[in-house]
Enzyme design. Structure first.
Site, PDB file in Angstrom:
ATOM      1  CB  ALA A   1     -27.386  15.430  -8.328  1.00 29.97           C
ATOM      2  N   GLY A   2     -24.936  12.653  -8.041  1.00 32.62           N
ATOM      3  CA  GLY A   2     -24.877  11.212  -7.808  1.00 32.62           C
ATOM      4  C   GLY A   2     -24.779  11.012  -6.308  1.00 32.62           C
TER       5      GLY A   2
ATOM      6  CE  LYS B   1     -21.790   7.731   4.245  1.00 32.21           C
ATOM      7  NZ  LYS B   1     -21.301   7.509   2.889  1.00 32.21           N
TER       8      LYS B   1
ATOM      9  CB  ILE C   1     -19.645  11.449  -4.281  1.00 32.04           C
ATOM     10  CG1 ILE C   1     -19.116  10.014  -4.244  1.00 32.04           C
ATOM     11  CG2 ILE C   1     -18.651  12.424  -3.656  1.00 32.04           C
ATOM     12  CD1 ILE C   1     -17.748   9.813  -4.838  1.00 32.04           C
ATOM     13  N   GLY C   2     -21.937  13.527  -4.578  1.00 31.84           N
ATOM     14  CA  GLY C   2     -22.397  14.922  -4.572  1.00 31.84           C
ATOM     15  C   GLY C   2     -23.565  15.121  -3.625  1.00 31.84           C
TER      16      GLY C   2
ATOM     17  CG  HIS D   1     -46.045  -3.827  18.128  1.00 29.53           C
ATOM     18  ND1 HIS D   1     -46.360  -3.077  17.008  1.00 29.53           N
ATOM     19  CD2 HIS D   1     -46.678  -3.245  19.180  1.00 29.53           C
ATOM     20  CE1 HIS D   1     -47.162  -2.103  17.372  1.00 29.53           C
ATOM     21  NE2 HIS D   1     -47.366  -2.163  18.680  1.00 29.53           N
TER      22      HIS D   1
ATOM     23  CD  GLU E   1      -2.528   1.725   0.212  1.00 29.46           C
ATOM     24  OE1 GLU E   1      -3.455   1.012  -0.185  1.00 29.46           O
ATOM     25  OE2 GLU E   1      -2.201   2.798  -0.334  1.00 29.46           O
TER      26      GLU E   1
ATOM     27  N   GLY F   1      -8.143   0.166  -6.958  1.00 29.12           N
ATOM     28  CA  GLY F   1      -9.217   1.117  -6.664  1.00 29.12           C
ATOM     29  C   GLY F   1      -9.560   2.093  -7.768  1.00 29.12           C
TER      30      GLY F   1
HETATM   31  P1  NAI Z   1     -22.157   8.950  -9.853  1.00 26.81           P
HETATM   32  O1  NAI Z   1     -21.905   8.397 -11.212  1.00 26.81           O
HETATM   33  O2  NAI Z   1     -23.090   8.272  -8.940  1.00 26.81           O
HETATM   34  O3  NAI Z   1     -22.694  10.454 -10.004  1.00 26.81           O
HETATM   35  C1  NAI Z   1     -22.048  11.438 -10.759  1.00 26.81           C
HETATM   36  C2  NAI Z   1     -23.117  12.395 -11.263  1.00 26.81           C
HETATM   37  O4  NAI Z   1     -22.476  13.509 -11.866  1.00 26.81           O
HETATM   38  C3  NAI Z   1     -24.026  11.781 -12.311  1.00 26.81           C
HETATM   39  O5  NAI Z   1     -25.365  11.972 -11.936  1.00 26.81           O
HETATM   40  C4  NAI Z   1     -23.687  12.573 -13.574  1.00 26.81           C
HETATM   41  O6  NAI Z   1     -24.776  12.753 -14.434  1.00 26.81           O
HETATM   42  C5  NAI Z   1     -23.225  13.891 -12.989  1.00 26.81           C
HETATM   43  N1  NAI Z   1     -22.356  14.662 -13.887  1.00 26.81           N
HETATM   44  C6  NAI Z   1     -21.328  14.193 -14.641  1.00 26.81           C
HETATM   45  N2  NAI Z   1     -20.763  15.216 -15.327  1.00 26.81           N
HETATM   46  C7  NAI Z   1     -21.440  16.349 -15.011  1.00 26.81           C
HETATM   47  C8  NAI Z   1     -21.325  17.718 -15.383  1.00 26.81           C
HETATM   48  N3  NAI Z   1     -20.390  18.132 -16.253  1.00 26.81           N
HETATM   49  N4  NAI Z   1     -22.194  18.625 -14.844  1.00 26.81           N
HETATM   50  C9  NAI Z   1     -23.142  18.215 -13.956  1.00 26.81           C
HETATM   51  N5  NAI Z   1     -23.288  16.919 -13.577  1.00 26.81           N
HETATM   52  C10 NAI Z   1     -22.451  16.006 -14.087  1.00 26.81           C
HETATM   53  O7  NAI Z   1     -20.723   9.147  -9.203  1.00 26.81           O
HETATM   54  P2  NAI Z   1     -20.276   9.613  -7.760  1.00 26.81           P
HETATM   55  O8  NAI Z   1     -21.386  10.218  -6.998  1.00 26.81           O
HETATM   56  O9  NAI Z   1     -19.073  10.454  -8.007  1.00 26.81           O
HETATM   57  O10 NAI Z   1     -19.882   8.265  -7.071  1.00 26.81           O
HETATM   58  C11 NAI Z   1     -18.855   7.426  -7.630  1.00 26.81           C
HETATM   59  C12 NAI Z   1     -19.041   6.015  -7.151  1.00 26.81           C
HETATM   60  O11 NAI Z   1     -18.877   5.939  -5.754  1.00 26.81           O
HETATM   61  C13 NAI Z   1     -20.411   5.480  -7.488  1.00 26.81           C
HETATM   62  O12 NAI Z   1     -20.276   4.194  -8.018  1.00 26.81           O
HETATM   63  C14 NAI Z   1     -21.101   5.443  -6.151  1.00 26.81           C
HETATM   64  O13 NAI Z   1     -22.072   4.422  -6.086  1.00 26.81           O
HETATM   65  C15 NAI Z   1     -19.955   5.237  -5.181  1.00 26.81           C
HETATM   66  N6  NAI Z   1     -20.281   5.768  -3.867  1.00 26.81           N
HETATM   67  C16 NAI Z   1     -21.159   5.098  -3.089  1.00 26.81           C
HETATM   68  C17 NAI Z   1     -21.536   5.587  -1.863  1.00 26.81           C
HETATM   69  C18 NAI Z   1     -22.545   4.821  -1.075  1.00 26.81           C
HETATM   70  O14 NAI Z   1     -22.677   3.647  -1.302  1.00 26.81           O
HETATM   71  N7  NAI Z   1     -23.275   5.438  -0.158  1.00 26.81           N
HETATM   72  C19 NAI Z   1     -21.005   6.833  -1.329  1.00 26.81           C
HETATM   73  C20 NAI Z   1     -20.130   7.481  -2.241  1.00 26.81           C
HETATM   74  C21 NAI Z   1     -19.765   6.945  -3.443  1.00 26.81           C
END
Ligand code: NAI
Length: 443
Positions: free
Chosen positions: A174-175, A50, A177-178, A431, A33, A137
């Site tokens: 708005a995925g 979290k 992480i966002g 319950h 690592e 990763g």
């Molecule tokens: P994501 O793919 O979920 O979301 C990225 C978002 O950015 C998409 O909705 C996309 O349409 C938007 N986007 C892309 N380019 C853009 C632009 N130029 N302008 C505006 N919007 C734009 O990716 P994210 O949120 O970065 O997560 C990455 C990975 O990490 C995912 O596979 C996710 O599932 C995972 N993750 C999971 C978590 C959990 O399980 N709670 C927590 C954090 C991450």
């Protein structure tokens, strides 16, 4: 030259879990690592975020305390919130390091390079190994033409080191992480604008239910969500994001959360390891690459980029190395939770996917509004929705509401073991608990 049974490159969730499994079955393991043990999840992903969400949940409780008959006021000490997050990360990484060392796993805190099918070089030292596991990763994808600067234009890692709550936080993407960071900082007091290129947040879930309910949750958290908004450029001097329609948005900090990309080092490519069109290391169902003694797992391979998917990959690969074939599950059955407030959890197919794939289904639903315990928590906004297919098998489940991330674990084992949903009818739910929401849908 040192000799080991297995060399693992990358000490994140996938890497360290494989090390644990293999070492506990008597294998001599070396784990390389170059940064911190625990990888993204433990150091700058799942765990620290979290910890921040937990602080945001306390704020949410304080804001709604009058409903419980308690008058309260709150003041945020951001440095303490961040220090608490750091303490949790340190405690867990230290605990993990101790555990791995106790198991006899050799940890080398240096970058490793694959020099041959059975040869690794790290810090001028050669390691002869029978198997190699690549678990390197992923990193933030970023936006073309816009560099992270660690100061104002932030990655998901940078934002975890802020010293103060930004007044205006602009989040791009708005995925998951966002949305999670938007939630945290909105509760902390930032004016958060969340820009999404697509018409809905959480588009990658391919679930209208999650997109629509998720949108409501984000807005209720005080986030100014602007969908169908495409970012053209950033004027770093004026601290301004310029959208494709030429509108401009000012920010104090901007977070770019537009997805993640796999890390595949050139040594793997040079060795002839096959890569997919999307840049992931190609693996078969046992997580073997085209070179059969070299495995790859986690975010650098295809499938959802989730820590628990990496754990699962580690299980598949490790047992294959140990001579046991574990059956690979469908990747759509990898469950996930989105830690907004409240959380959104899902496993299996969505209605949209069933329609698209022409799969017959019927839907059973219930609502938090009818549940006694939810009423006591003032948590009556929530949904349980389960799709049932042939032979009463569960095709998919979505829970949105308080503790959905725990509740969904009642359904996951049924999906993963192909057990009909009717088995739930023969279970007595305590319950009054939120778990009765599931039972209430059955009759
Ligand atoms: P994501 O793919 O979920 O979301 C990225 C978002 O950015 C998409 O909705 C996309 O349409 C938007 N986007 C892309 N380019 C853009 C632009 N130029 N302008 C505006 N919007 C734009 O990716 P994210 O949120 O970065 O997560 C990455 C990975 O990490 C995912 O596979 C996710 O599932 C995972 N993750 C999971 C978590 C959990 O399980 N709670 C927590 C954090 C991450």
């Amino acid at each position: 030259m040192q000799k080991f049974d297995i060399a693992i490159i990358g000490g994140g969730t996938g890497g360290y879990r494989a090390a644990e499994i293999l070492a506990s079955h008597g294998k001599k393991v070396v784990l390389f690592e170059k940064s911190n043990i625990g990888g993204v999840c433990l150091n700058c992903g799942c765990i620290p975020t979290k910890a921040l969400i937990a602080s945001a949940e306390v704020i949410e409780q304080m804001k709604t305390s009058e409903k419980f008959g308690i008058k309260s006021s709150h003041e945020i000490d951001f440095s303490k919130i961040m220090a608490r997050k750091e303490k949790i990360v340190k405690m867990l990484t230290l605990g993990l390091q101790k555990k791995l060392a106790k198991m006899g796993i050799s940890i080398i805190n240096k970058e490793a390079f694959i020099k041959g099918e059975n040869l690794i070089i790290s810090d001028n030292e050669e390691y002869s190994v029978e198997n190699i596991i690549i678990a390197t990763g992923s990193v933030d994808a970023g936006l073309r033409g816009i560099d992270f600067d660690g100061e104002d234009v932030l990655s998901s890692k940078d934002i975890l080191s802020l010293n103060e709550v930004p007044q205006r936080l602009l989040v791009i993407g708005a995925g998951v992480i966002g949305s999670e960071f938007s939630t945290v900082f909105s509760y902390m007091g930032s004016k958060v604008t969340l820009l999404e290129f697509l018409p809905k947040p959480f588009f990658s879930t391919r679930s209208s239910l999650i997109m629509n309910e998720g949108e409501k949750i984000l807005k209720k958290s005080g986030i100014d969500l602007k969908t169908s908004s495409s970012v053209a450029s950033i004027d770093k001097e004026k601290k301004m994001v310029i959208l494709s329609d030429d509108s401009r948005l000012e920010y104090d900090k901007v977070l770019i959360a537009t997805g993640r990309i796999p890390v595949v080092n050139s040594d793997a490519k040079n060795l002839g390891i096959e890569i997919t069109d999307r840049g992931f290391i190609k693996t078969n169902n046992n997580k073997q690459t085209n070179i059969e003694n070299i495995y790859a797992l986690g975010d650098c391979t295809e499938g959802p980029m989730l820590a628990h998917k990496a754990y699962y990959d580690a299980y598949i690969a490790s047992f294959h190395i140990l001579g046991e074939n574990e059956e690979q599950m469908k990747m759509c059955d990898v469950p996930y939770s989105i830690f907004t407030i409240p959380s959104i959890s899902h496993c299996g197919l969505s209605e949209d996917m069933c329609i698209e794939q022409k799969i017959n289904y019927r839907k059973i639903e219930s609502s938090y509004a009818e549940n006694g315990r939810a009423a006591t928590y003032e948590a009556r906004q929530g949904i349980f929705s389960m799709l049932i297919g042939e032979n009463d098998r569960i095709l998919g489940v979505t829970i949105i509401g308080k503790e959905s991330d725990t509740l969904i674990h009642e359904i996951i084992p049924l999906i993963h073991n192909n057990i009909p949903y009717t088995a739930l009818k023969r279970t007595i739910h305590i319950h009054p608990t939120l778990s009765e929401i599931i039972q209430e849908a059955l009759f």
